[in-house]
Design an enzyme around this catalytic site. Structure first.
Site, PDB file in Angstrom:
ATOM      1  CB  SER A 121     -31.755  24.230 -14.832  1.00 20.56           C
ATOM      2  OG  SER A 121     -31.732  24.380 -16.240  1.00 20.56           O
ATOM      3  CG  HIS A 149     -17.576   7.220  -8.353  1.00 17.95           C
ATOM      4  ND1 HIS A 149     -18.462   8.270  -8.270  1.00 17.95           N
ATOM      5  CD2 HIS A 149     -18.079   6.247  -7.559  1.00 17.95           C
ATOM      6  CE1 HIS A 149     -19.449   7.940  -7.455  1.00 17.95           C
ATOM      7  NE2 HIS A 149     -19.248   6.713  -7.013  1.00 17.95           N
ATOM      8  CD  GLU A 188      -1.624   2.335   1.935  1.00 16.41           C
ATOM      9  OE1 GLU A 188      -2.456   3.255   1.991  1.00 16.41           O
ATOM     10  OE2 GLU A 188      -0.485   2.407   2.446  1.00 16.41           O
TER      11      GLU A 188
END
Length: 819
Positions: free
Chosen positions: A646, A767, A436
């Site tokens: 919008s 994402h 890691e």
């Protein structure tokens, strides 16, 4: 190269229990008595009584036979239906009821304890264990043995179950030779830095012009460029903090710098400084001035993992490329002792002396080891993963050993539950990641290797990194799991204050105060606290092993632990002083915080793996998404960008409406299933009562005819044999399918934000709802495509394009929720 050690709770892991069909238990026929053909003569009174018993027996045996006749092999409803049905209707094989729900949670919470946590920490933090070293391999074997012992995994041989086929390999760079000197006008050194950290016996573990660029943030470099500073060929000195260290080097490299130095500044230690009268560690809580923060300088916001295999797994024979996430200029972390000398030579606040920097490194391919264990659930097609990384820069008592210790306590808790007959509804995968610290290598390469399996099966990921380095609880995760984080923390007592809950620790400030504190660091700290949502949960960026799950696969994830505040003993991050001695003296005396995090994460996993309806709150998420849009609207207004957002807001309102409808479906589906189960339980009790009466009648009849005395019937053994194999009613199957339908839509929510094309300029991150900031690395940027189009590209057209991309994903999600 990542090698994997793998264990499972039992040998049924690969036998495909989810394919098992309902079947008839042949042993059940033994309860029907064999007709009597010869019997001794009896008196008339006994004969009369015998006829009555015979008639009663005939009736009861008919009831028994009809009940058995209804048992049949059922080949049309296997897989998940069988798993869910088995989980919800089975009885324990031993005396007592099946352990599940609140009872299982209470037993689990009673297991983690401080003595066990301290003992484990002394093993993991007792010696250096950098990824790929012998010490690292030893910790892998120790973790594996712990899994095997606590989960009662059979060890058929003394060999370590080590698998290299299909595993990942990773590159790492370790220093071979380094030096830092100030040169005089004649080119000779006038000062040489001592680059080693200096520890005493108290803690047994423990040639270019220079330019100073403050924190090395993008705005710090831009300000210097605007002031006319030329970075070309210069060595840049920056302080730690503000952004991920690799991005300091990335910006310097883009501006033509020759090298970068990064140091730890006492101003970032809040009030716990020598200036405020605190003594440096190891004799006090202030920073040891020789401490050095090591760390990866990979450009993490581009992509994590092996730099030479971007987007695909790193095998021993993988094709390797010169990836764009690796710096091309040297860098070196230095201590405050050395930085202070360099800073004294600054001219005009940023121009420094001529210095010589040497940092030769060794690049090689070396094995690392992920360790995994599985607790098979009744439903094997849905998997909950819990993981913590194990490798450290030195001994790493806090990072990562505190997380590994908490995970070890979770494993002990699960082991106790298993011994009591517990089995989760969904399968649990326990992981100890390696590599890691070198850029999330172990988890990323595994996640790229098993991409399709993760997409098809993993429903949630619970991460543990640093459990204890200070006094404040930080909770981070997907908004989908924010309520779960809070609710589980509220069930656990505060580790040091009995009248409060663990959740209350989010406001703990520390206890070491002083008159002097740097205003800039205080403001940065406050901004970090404000990043939390309305519940108190911060969004996830990157910097730990949840990255591959959330940002690449769309798996909702959580992360949390006790972090250091501006009024805590100084946490010597990635230093030799992140030691067992520091942890026991200052970090978490008594290890109550280690235990609290173990209970918190374990409880999350119990809920995620055991709840009939997954504990995902889509309505909270959909509301948070509109708050993300509000931030983008503010950015656009501040920059006077003409972009119409919008339509996106309209899609978010539709999502909120669809989510409310799903909330109703969740409630109805679970209520209906529980109602049917309650009815079945009542029917089973009646049926069981009849069976026991039949058994007693048979015993009396045998006694009348002089047969041997009946043995007592084990009611628990009887129900274990009977219950799972009954033909389920169509009402029950329909209720289970409604639950499955709801869970599929819940799982689809986070995954729906994954774009195949990813985020502009860093396509690995897929994402579109949240990502690590392009120029922050660790911190999260919400709606990153739109936000970065406005704040970095200054392009309203690009922002509109990104808004439309996001709108398409949300509209598709609305349709999915309403199916």
């Amino acid at each position: 190269m990542v090698k994997k050690m793998k264990s499972s709770h039992n040998r049924d892991l690969v036998s495909g229990m989810d394919e098992k069909s309902f079947y008839v238990d042949d042993k059940s026929a033994q309860s029907i008595p064999v007709p009597v053909t010869h019997r001794p003569a009896v008196t008339s009174s006994r004969k009369k009584w015998g006829r009555r018993l015979a008639l009663l027996l005939a009736f009861l045996c008919t009831v028994h036979f009809v009940s058995d006749f209804k048992r049949t092999r059922h080949n049309g409803h296997g897989g998940q239906n069988y798993g869910i049905l088995s989980a919800l209707t089975r009885h324990a094989s031993k005396k007592g009821s099946v352990l599940r729900g609140k009872e299982a949670e209470q037993l689990f919470l009673s297991v983690p304890d401080t003595d066990s946590a301290i003992a484990a920490s002394r093993v993991y933090a007792g010696r250096p264990h950098m990824a790929g070293t012998a010490g690292d391999f030893d910790t892998a074997k120790y973790f594996l043995a712990h899994l095997q012992e606590e989960l009662q995994i059979n060890r058929s041989s003394s060999d370590v179950p080590l698998y290299s086929a299909g595993s990942r390999e990773s590159r790492e760079a370790t220093p071979l030779d380094r030096s830092l000197e100030i040169l005089g006008d004649d080119g000779n050194p006038i000062w040489s830095a001592e680059l080693e950290e200096v520890a005493d016996g108290t803690d047994p573990y423990a040639f270019k012009k220079m330019i100073y660029a403050h924190y090395g943030r993008q705005k710090d470099f831009d300000a210097l460029v605007e002031a006319g500073v030329n970075f070309s060929g210069k060595i840049v000195l920056t302080r730690y903090g503000g952004v991920f260290r690799g991005l300091k080097i990335k910006r310097a490299q883009e501006l033509g710098a020759a090298a970068v130095l990064i140091y730890s500044d006492p101003r970032d230690d809040g009030t716990v400084t020598v200036e405020n009268g605190y003594v440096p560690y190891p004799h006090g809580p202030a920073r040891n001035p020789t401490s050095v923060q090591r760390g990866s300088v990979q450009f993490l916001s581009l992509y994590p993992g092996d730099p030479s295999t971007p987007g695909y797994p790193s095998y021993e024979n993988s094709t390797r490329v010169e990836g764009g996430s690796k710096p091309t200029i040297p860098s070196l972390p230095i201590s405050w002792v050395n930085a202070e000398v360099l800073l004294k030579h600054l001219e005009d606040g940023h121009e420094g002396p001529t210095i010589r920097l040497v940092n030769n490194v060794d690049e090689k391919v070396t094995p690392i080891w992920n360790v995994m264990g599985v607790i098979p659930g009744h439903v094997k097609s849905e998997v909950v993963v819990i993981g913590a990384h194990r490798d450290a820069w030195v001994t790493g008592a806090s990072d990562p050993s505190s997380g590994t210790v908490s995970l070890s306590e979770v494993i002990r808790g699960f082991g106790v539950l298993l011994k009591k007959g517990w089995r989760p509804l969904r399968t649990i995968l326990i992981t100890s990641w390696d590599g890691e610290e070198f850029g999330l290598v172990g988890s990323t390469e595994w996640g790229e290797d098993f991409s399709e399996w993760i997409k098809d099966h993993v429903v949630a990921y619970v991460n543990m990194d640093t459990s204890a380095s200070g006094s404040r609880l930080k909770a981070a995760g997907s908004p989908l799991l924010a309520h779960l984080l809070r609710e589980t923390a509220e069930q656990i007592p505060h580790p040091t204050s009995e009248e409060r809950s663990l959740w209350d620790a989010r406001g703990d400030p520390g206890t070491l105060f002083g008159e002097h504190m740097n205003a800039e660091i205080a403001a940065m700290h406050e901004d970090d606290l404000l990043a939390a949502d309305s519940i108190g949960v911060s969004p996830l960026g990157s910097g730990s092993d949840y990255t591959i799950f959330l940002q690449y696969h769309g798996v909702p994830s959580t992360d949390g632990g006790f972090t250091s505040t501006l009024h805590d003993p100084v946490y010597h991050y990635h230093s030799i002083f992140d030691s067992q001695y520091w942890q026991e003296l200052y970090g978490d005396p008594g290890f109550s915080r280690h235990v609290a995090i173990a209970k918190h994460t374990g409880l999350q996993v119990l809920r995620l793996s055991g709840d009939i309806i997954l504990p995902f709150n889509t309505t909270h998420y959909s509301v948070e998404l509109e708050s993300y849009l509000d931030k983008v609207v503010s950015i656009a207004a501040a920059g006077s960008y003409d972009v119409d957002l919008s339509p996106l807001r309209g899609s978010l309102h539709a999502l909120q409406s669809a989510s409310l409808e799903l909330d109703c479906a969740k409630t109805k589906a679970e209520r209906k299933l529980r109602k049917i189960l309650k009815q079945l339980k009542k029917k089973h009790a009646i049926r069981h009562k009849i069976r026991r009466k039949v058994h007693k009648a048979i015993c009396k009849l045998k006694k009348v005819f002089g047969k041997h005395k009946c043995e007592p019937k084990d009611k628990h053994k009887d129900t274990e044999r009977e219950r799972p194999h009954r033909q389920p009613s169509q009402h029950l199957l329909d209720a289970i399918q409604r639950v499955q339908s709801v869970n599929k839509r819940l799982i689809a929510f986070e995954r729906s934000f994954i774009s195949k094309d990813g985020i502009k300029d860093r396509e690995w991150y897929k994402h579109l709802g949240v990502a690590p900031g392009k120029w922050s690395g660790y911190g999260a940027t919400t709606f990153p495509g739109i936000t970065e189009a406005l704040t970095m590209d200054k392009n309203a057209t690009a922002a509109a394009y990104e808004a439309e991309r996001l709108k398409v994903l949300i509209d598709d999600l609305v349709e999915t929720l309403r199916l």
